[in-house]
Scaffold this motif. Structure first.
Motif, mmCIF file in Angstrom:
data_model
loop_
_atom_site.group_PDB
_atom_site.id
_atom_site.type_symbol
_atom_site.label_atom_id
_atom_site.label_comp_id
_atom_site.label_asym_id
_atom_site.label_seq_id
_atom_site.Cartn_x
_atom_site.Cartn_y
_atom_site.Cartn_z
ATOM 1 N N ILE A 8 16.336 19.284 43.990
ATOM 2 C CA ILE A 8 15.398 19.897 45.108
ATOM 3 C C ILE A 8 14.666 18.846 45.687
ATOM 4 O O ILE A 8 13.803 18.498 44.819
ATOM 5 C CB ILE A 8 14.960 21.371 44.885
ATOM 6 C CG1 ILE A 8 15.745 22.326 44.270
ATOM 7 C CG2 ILE A 8 13.961 21.770 45.877
ATOM 8 C CD1 ILE A 8 15.342 23.606 43.769
ATOM 9 N N CYS A 13 11.067 21.879 50.578
ATOM 10 C CA CYS A 13 11.118 23.224 50.277
ATOM 11 C C CYS A 13 10.196 24.129 50.980
ATOM 12 O O CYS A 13 8.930 23.767 50.986
ATOM 13 C CB CYS A 13 11.001 23.182 48.665
ATOM 14 S SG CYS A 13 10.796 24.922 48.261
ATOM 15 N N THR A 14 10.511 25.285 51.291
ATOM 16 C CA THR A 14 9.562 26.171 51.974
ATOM 17 C C THR A 14 9.156 27.311 51.220
ATOM 18 O O THR A 14 8.585 28.244 51.678
ATOM 19 C CB THR A 14 10.128 26.715 53.328
ATOM 20 O OG1 THR A 14 11.313 27.538 53.066
ATOM 21 C CG2 THR A 14 10.390 25.627 54.485
ATOM 22 N N ARG A 15 9.520 27.316 49.848
ATOM 23 C CA ARG A 15 9.316 28.208 49.068
ATOM 24 C C ARG A 15 9.918 29.520 49.511
ATOM 25 O O ARG A 15 9.125 30.717 49.289
ATOM 26 C CB ARG A 15 7.855 28.184 48.798
ATOM 27 C CG ARG A 15 7.402 26.989 48.242
ATOM 28 C CD ARG A 15 5.916 26.994 47.528
ATOM 29 N NE ARG A 15 5.502 25.710 47.101
ATOM 30 C CZ ARG A 15 5.271 24.661 47.725
ATOM 31 N NH1 ARG A 15 5.191 24.718 48.911
ATOM 32 N NH2 ARG A 15 4.736 23.550 46.931
ATOM 33 N N CYS A 16 10.968 29.700 50.106
ATOM 34 C CA CYS A 16 11.361 31.058 50.561
ATOM 35 C C CYS A 16 11.865 31.772 49.437
ATOM 36 O O CYS A 16 12.205 32.888 49.368
ATOM 37 C CB CYS A 16 12.508 30.797 51.584
ATOM 38 S SG CYS A 16 13.897 30.038 50.968
ATOM 39 N N MET A 17 12.230 31.262 48.074
ATOM 40 C CA MET A 17 12.688 31.724 47.044
ATOM 41 C C MET A 17 14.348 32.191 46.784
ATOM 42 O O MET A 17 14.536 32.898 46.184
ATOM 43 C CB MET A 17 11.820 33.008 46.573
ATOM 44 C CG MET A 17 10.415 32.462 46.275
ATOM 45 S SD MET A 17 10.299 31.517 44.849
ATOM 46 C CE MET A 17 9.324 30.248 45.702
ATOM 47 N N HIS A 18 14.711 31.964 48.154
ATOM 48 C CA HIS A 18 16.245 32.329 48.214
ATOM 49 C C HIS A 18 17.133 31.630 46.744
ATOM 50 O O HIS A 18 17.999 32.446 46.459
ATOM 51 C CB HIS A 18 16.779 31.893 49.490
ATOM 52 C CG HIS A 18 18.321 32.133 49.582
ATOM 53 N ND1 HIS A 18 18.741 33.545 49.684
ATOM 54 C CD2 HIS A 18 19.616 31.359 49.662
ATOM 55 C CE1 HIS A 18 20.147 33.385 49.757
ATOM 56 N NE2 HIS A 18 20.597 32.406 49.807
ATOM 57 N N CYS A 19 16.671 30.347 46.707
ATOM 58 C CA CYS A 19 17.717 29.704 45.700
ATOM 59 C C CYS A 19 17.449 30.485 44.216
ATOM 60 O O CYS A 19 18.306 30.760 43.568
ATOM 61 C CB CYS A 19 17.270 28.235 45.406
ATOM 62 S SG CYS A 19 15.487 27.984 45.283
HETATM 63 S S1 SF4 Z 1 16.051 27.798 48.844
HETATM 64 FE FE1 SF4 Z 1 14.898 27.254 47.330
HETATM 65 S S2 SF4 Z 1 14.614 24.884 47.504
HETATM 66 FE FE2 SF4 Z 1 15.254 26.057 49.486
HETATM 67 S S3 SF4 Z 1 13.657 26.106 50.575
HETATM 68 FE FE3 SF4 Z 1 13.900 28.171 49.541
HETATM 69 S S4 SF4 Z 1 12.778 28.056 47.670
HETATM 70 FE FE4 SF4 Z 1 12.974 25.836 48.515
#
Ligand code: SF4
Length: 149
Positions: A8, A13-19
């Motif tokens: 990564i 990374c925007t820290r959206c937490m999707h991953c």
């Molecule tokens: S999907 Fe994961 S690596 Fe990508 S921006 Fe969101 S938290 Fe960061």
């Protein structure tokens, strides 16, 4: 992927937490933990309901320092709101009235890409003349020549 390794690019990374949500066995939260701070959500009372605005994508929050940075952040908003907010106006309404750039400058926060709600249609942040190389002055004849069809 780099070979078998998932990498990564932290600065993107925007820290959206999707991953983490979709790959819980491949990824887990790191040791550096904290909070994303959103400000200004409210139920409909004076105006309609409103979602919050993301102000700080990541703030390290820890019991070890008694949540000091977070408490300072909240108190700065309270102090500003007590001064500037109108009677019965919620923080989110005050933010809307003065505009996000003013709110960010009161909070001492530099604008970042995560503050943009709708890229292109609603940029939120406008450059000041002193921040633009060469200022806003331009030779209109020269400009039109470059943009002629
Ligand atoms: S999907 Fe994961 S690596 Fe990508 S921006 Fe969101 S938290 Fe960061």
């Amino acid at each position: 992927m780099e070979g078998d390794e998932l990498k990564i690019d932290d600065k993107e990374c925007t820290r959206c937490m999707h991953c983490i949500n979709v790959m819980p066995r491949a990824l887990r939260p790191g040791a550096d933990q904290g909070a994303t701070i959103c400000v200004g959500a409210k139920a409909p009372i004076l105006d309609g309901a409103q979602f919050s605005t993301l102000i700080v994508p990541f703030m390290k929050v820890s019991k070890d320092n008694d949540f000091e940075e977070l408490i300072d952040f909240i108190e700065t908003i309270w102090d500003w709101w007590m001064e500037v907010g109108k009677n019965r106006e919620r923080v989110g309404e005050t933010m809307q009235r003065v505009g996000l750039p003013t709110f960010l400058s009161v909070m001492g926060i530099e604008p970042i890409p995560q503050h943009i709600r709708e890229p292109r249609s609603n940029p939120y942040i406008f450059w000041k003349e002193e921040e633009v190389e060469g200022g806003f002055e331009r030779d209109i004849v020269e400009f039109r020549k470059r943009h002629a069809a």
